[in-house]
Design an enzyme around this catalytic site. Structure first.
Site, short mmCIF file in Angstrom:
data_model
loop_
_atom_site.label_atom_id
_atom_site.label_comp_id
_atom_site.label_asym_id
_atom_site.label_seq_id
_atom_site.Cartn_x
_atom_site.Cartn_y
_atom_site.Cartn_z
N ASP A 175 0.84 -1.20 0.00
CA ASP A 175 0.00 0.00 0.00
C ASP A 175 0.88 1.24 0.00
O ASP A 175 1.99 1.23 0.52
CB ASP A 175 -0.90 0.03 1.24
CG ASP A 175 -1.75 -1.22 1.38
OD1 ASP A 175 -2.36 -1.62 0.38
OD2 ASP A 175 -1.81 -1.79 2.50
N ARG A 257 -13.81 0.70 -5.60
CA ARG A 257 -13.31 1.00 -4.26
C ARG A 257 -12.55 2.33 -4.22
O ARG A 257 -11.40 2.40 -3.85
CB ARG A 257 -12.43 -0.14 -3.76
CG ARG A 257 -13.23 -1.41 -3.56
CD ARG A 257 -12.46 -2.49 -2.84
NE ARG A 257 -13.36 -3.61 -2.55
CZ ARG A 257 -13.02 -4.69 -1.89
NH1 ARG A 257 -11.78 -4.81 -1.42
NH2 ARG A 257 -13.87 -5.66 -1.66
N LYS A 260 -14.00 2.46 -0.75
CA LYS A 260 -14.86 1.54 -0.01
C LYS A 260 -14.93 2.06 1.42
O LYS A 260 -13.91 2.36 2.03
CB LYS A 260 -14.30 0.13 -0.02
CG LYS A 260 -15.12 -0.85 0.82
CD LYS A 260 -14.60 -2.27 0.72
CE LYS A 260 -15.44 -3.21 1.59
NZ LYS A 260 -15.04 -4.63 1.44
#
Length: 382
Positions: A175, A257, A260
């Site tokens: 990430d 997303r 999300k």
């Protein structure tokens, strides 16, 4: 003396390091109002990956100014193994690292494939409390590794940097920015691109007060879970006690997303610009409390993924309904603007009470966001 002073000033500028006034620009609106990061600490200028990691992870308040590119690829070696291809084996499809048995547990029928990835990308650099991470001009770039704000870290500012190229072909490759079990975090004027998993993820623990503003979420990629050049895993807000202001961001070339929202998250999405989506923007899970106002959705697919709406959402559908915002946010909500996008009418006002007494971002018209956001979002713009 004058000649010597001129020489020293010229040397400092040519070295690309110390510039008068290096540090945070402005202050956040919304829920993270009051964050100070490293405050008045004297700026430090890391020159190596090791120095950057040390400054971010120590216990001292710091203003950390990035004046160069920090490339972490190869710094921790590579890993190889068997992963899976839930979305197909075509050249434009992402494949998945079998992290914690994910392939076997969640995609048992998916084809097995060989994977080889850079280990540095899987886990971001730890960022401790009272830090400002600021790029100088358009020089502050981190390649191959993200930032990780977790385990009680608080009072952190990330501003004017780029994070890119984190195992983009692999789900679970890493990430860009992870926030989990924190408080008072401001992410501003950051560009993220070519990310394996999430561009910004707020994990299941409480992230508390967060402002995400003026960022450029660039979803263009050669490997996608939708196999179409549009990144699917983008923004994931599912904390157990999160107040998130999401303002002035440019979300570009995504397929889902984005974000999300679930857990127990109060999200104020205001004056953002969604452009070119092949799927959906919002996914509204149980526990989501989402207010969407003054945004632009252009060629953005579906504003909301409608098949699984389980939380609460108010999409500022008309001027009469929008007056209800005034008692809780201090202003009437602004309508959103749509071009070649499937809009969604969310009318739930049952969560407005949670805005009372909080620091709330101002809202301009969607037309104002349309003209300003693409030119202002991302690093190198302040």
């Amino acid at each position: 003396m004058q000649l010597r002073s001129l020489f020293l000033a010229t040397f400092a500028l040519s070295a690309g390091e110390v510039v008068l006034g290096d540090g945070v620009t402005g202050s956040p609106e919304g829920f993270a109002k009051g964050v100070t990061g490293g405050g008045s600490a004297s700026p430090v200028y890391p020159t190596t990956n090791a120095e950057l990691v040390s400054y971010l992870g120590d216990s001292s308040p710091r203003v950390i100014v990035l004046t160069k590119t920090f490339d972490f690829r190869g710094s921790e070696g590579t890993a190889s193994g068997t992963g899976c291809a839930p979305w197909g084996t075509g050249s434009g499809c992402q494949t998945a690292i079998d992290q914690n048995g994910w392939c076997a547990n969640y995609q048992p029928g998916a084809p097995k494939v060989s994977v080889s990835y850079d280990k540095a990308g899987v886990l971001g650099i730890t960022v401790k409390s009272n830090k400002s991470i600021v790029g100088q001009g358009n020089k502050g770039v981190i390649i191959g590794k993200g930032l990780r704000i977790v385990s009680g870290a608080s009072n952190i500012i990330i501003q004017n940097i780029m994070i890119t190229n984190i195992n983009p072909q692999y789900v679970w490759g890493g990430d860009a920015i992870t926030v989990d079990n924190t408080d008072l975090v401001w992410i501003d004027h950051v560009t993220t691109s070519l990310i394996g998993r999430q561009h910004i993820v707020l994990g299941e623990g409480p992230s508390n007060r967060v402002t995400i503003s003026n960022n450029y979420i660039d979803g263009r990629t050669s490997w996608s879970a939708t196999c179409d050049g549009y990144h699917y895993w983008n923004l994931y807000f599912t904390g157990s006690n999160d107040l998130v202001t999401f303002k002035g961001n440019y979300i570009h070339h995504t397929s889902g997303r984005a974000p999300k929202v679930g857990g127990n998250t109060l999200l104020h999405a205001v004056n953002n610009y969604w452009y070119q989506s092949s799927g959906h923007a919002f996914e509204i899970d149980s526990g989501a409390k989402v207010l969407v106002e003054g945004n632009v959705f252009q060629n953005a697919g579906d504003m909301v993924e409608t098949s699984s709406v389980a939380g609460q959402i108010f999409t500022s559908p008309d001027s009469n309904s929008n007056q209800a915002c005034a008692s809780y946010l201090g202003h009437a909500c602004q309508t959103n603007a749509f071009g070649s996008t499937n809009s969604y009418k969310g009318t739930d006002q049952g969560f407005f009470q949670y805005f009372s007494g909080k620091n709330i971002a101002s809202a301009a018209s969607a037309s104002s966001a349309q003209s300003s956001v693409p030119n202002n979002a991302g690093y190198g713009k302040i």
